[in-house]
Design an enzyme around this catalytic site. Structure first.
Site, short mmCIF file in Angstrom:
data_model
loop_
_atom_site.label_atom_id
_atom_site.label_comp_id
_atom_site.label_asym_id
_atom_site.label_seq_id
_atom_site.Cartn_x
_atom_site.Cartn_y
_atom_site.Cartn_z
CG HIS A 1 -1.68 -1.25 1.43
ND1 HIS A 1 -2.96 -1.49 0.96
CD2 HIS A 1 -1.31 -2.40 2.05
CE1 HIS A 1 -3.33 -2.71 1.30
NE2 HIS A 1 -2.35 -3.28 1.96
CD GLU B 1 8.99 12.34 -15.51
OE1 GLU B 1 10.13 12.82 -15.53
OE2 GLU B 1 7.96 13.02 -15.48
CB SER C 1 13.38 22.50 -14.94
OG SER C 1 12.67 23.71 -15.08
CE LYS D 1 11.53 19.47 -11.13
NZ LYS D 1 10.26 19.95 -11.63
#
Ligand code: ARG
Length: 482
Positions: A170, A304, A291, A297
């Site tokens: 979970h 992804e 970024s 970043k």
């Protein structure tokens, strides 16, 4: 004047020299546009040429065409192969597909003998043959990529057989595990993915060639010969099935979709692990991007994108199932839609496996943070309950309850379990002894899980070594293959 017009009409009659005999005029531009498949089935040129060579050799051996013509055909096909390979070949949309582009060029190269190649054959068995051969090649490549991915995982797992990390259910701290154990879970998944591809390959490796349009042919062809020449297992037994079956596409895409989902789950974990809020794993500059506005970043773009490309693969499977679901026997033009999505999907999968392999090699766990996180959230509570069962012979349900009360006590005072004073524990269960502290550390916890398939470092080490041995052996066998 009248004469000229007549000539013009005559010229139009052969607008498509491959099938234009009964046609009086050219197709509308939009017809040509929707009908053409050369933009993607050109990927099949090697397979198309190999199958044509096998077919021509068989026709000659069966004395259906002359040996001389067969030689010319084979030679012309070799020329076309190198023309396409070197980018010199001019693909024409007006010639629809790879089959007619090749055959038309063959005509330019060798003249009338080229017209004999299509004896006892149709584009229907031709495309089914080409696509099976193409799929077989792709499956071979995907298998090699998956083996490389497994190798990278197993190497990293061996290195981190004893690195403790939090195990989750979970997405809540559950029990400590080792990083190596976690990585080996993906090795197992990849093994089953390879198994699914191997199964698909076994089933698709039968030859449709010689089924002709749908009913077979009256020429005395030898389908066993072409099947053998193309390294198929056997000719397909039913000509209707041979030209209509696309379950090999659906099955391979299903295997691909499952493999993609596995990669996507791992990619998602990498995204979570590398988030500064979690910080369990670091990717180097090689697999992160910055970024354009936020200088701090470090984005896990590759992970992804692997996660996202799964959409293409599942989409291709979906599209294929939908295309096929209403089709009567035998060939229907709908089936031409089998290639574009499939080619793109398998390309996306290959790229994803490659990217994941790179990330696995590149990733470094933050071992101190992993260990600290592994102990958070009372992750060794099960070890305490197990100790109560083992040492005090308490039934597990009761031990679970007692442990729950001890955890609640520790939480009240904001202490980890192994820092809770013995006196506090004894208030809840007087028979507890100092020996209990021996099982409350995360290291002791993972070390104790020696059951088959459990996370104990010694298990993980031997599993990782076993995998590395198996993969090395496989590679050796592949090298020794003729
Ligand atoms: N381009 C076609 C395909 O990919 C080849 C088969 C065409 N057959 C036909 N009867 N029109 O399906």
């Amino acid at each position: 004047m009248a004469k000229t017009r007549k000539n013009k009409t005559k010229k139009k009659r052969v607008a498509n020299k491959m099938w234009g005999g009964r046609f009086a005029s050219e197709p509308a531009a939009i017809m040509e546009k929707i009908n053409t498949s050369i933009d993607f089935d050109r990927h099949l040129y090697r397979q198309d040429i190999a199958a044509s060579k096998a077919h021509a050799a068989m026709l000659a051996k069966q004395r259906i065409i002359g040996a001389d013509d067969a030689r010319k055909i084979a030679h012309g096909l070799d020329t076309i192969l190198s023309e396409i390979g070197s980018g010199k070949f001019k693909f024409k949309r007006s010639l629809e597909d790879i089959h007619m582009n090749v055959e038309s060029r063959l005509g330019e190269l060798i003249g009338s003998a080229s017209g004999r190649l299509h004896t006892a054959r149709s584009r229907n068995d031709q495309v089914a043959t080409d696509f099976r051969l193409w799929m077989r090649d792709r499956i071979g490549e995907l298998d090699a990529l998956l083996a490389g991915y497994q190798q990278a995982l197993a190497e990293k797992a061996l290195q981190h057989a004893g690195t403790v990390m939090p195990g989750f259910t979970h997405l809540q701290s559950a029990q400590p595990v080792t990083f190596g154990h976690h990585l080996l879970a993906y090795v197992e998944m990849a093994a089953r993915d390879r198994g699914r591809f191997a199964d698909a390959r076994r089933r698709l490796n039968d030859s449709p060639l010689g089924a002709a349009a749908l009913a077979g042919t009256s020429f005395p062809i030898d389908r066993h010969m072409t099947s053998g020449a193309l390294a198929f297992e056997q000719p397909m037994r039913n000509s209707l099935d041979a030209v209509s079956a696309r379950d090999f596409v659906m099955e391979t895409l299903a295997a691909a979709a499952i493999a993609s989902v596995h990669l996507s789950r791992f990619a998602e974990e990498i995204v979570i692990w590398t988030s500064p809020l979690v910080g369990l794993v670091k990717l180097s500059d090689k697999f992160t991007t910055g970024s354009s506005i936020m200088p701090q970043k470090r984005n896990p773009d590759a992970a992804e994108l692997v996660r996202a490309k799964t959409g293409r693969v599942i989409g291709a499977l979906d599209a294929m199932l939908v295309v096929m679901k209403g089709l009567p026997l035998a060939y229907q033009k709908d089936m031409q839609e089998d290639k574009e999505g499939t080619i793109g999907a398998l390309e996306a999968l290959a790229l994803s496996i490659d990217a994941m392999t790179g990330m696995v090699r590149d990733m470094e766990p933050d071992t101190a943070r992993m260990k600290q996180a592994a102990g958070m959230g009372y992750a060794t509570a099960t070890d305490l309950a197990d100790w109560l069962v083992r040492t005090l012979k308490m039934p597990f349900r009761e031990a679970h309850h007692v442990t729950g009360r001890i955890v609640a006590k520790a939480a009240e005072t904001d202490l980890p379990l192994h820092k809770l004073p013995l006196a506090e524990m004894k208030k809840i269960e007087p028979r507890i002894t100092p020996a209990v502290f021996g099982v409350l550390s995360v290291e002791r916890s993972v070390k104790s899980r020696t059951s088959f398939g459990g996370t104990a470092p010694k298990n993980v080490r031997s599993q990782a070594q076993k995998w590395l041995k198996t993969l090395a052996k496989e590679q050796g066998e592949q090298r020794n293959r003729p």
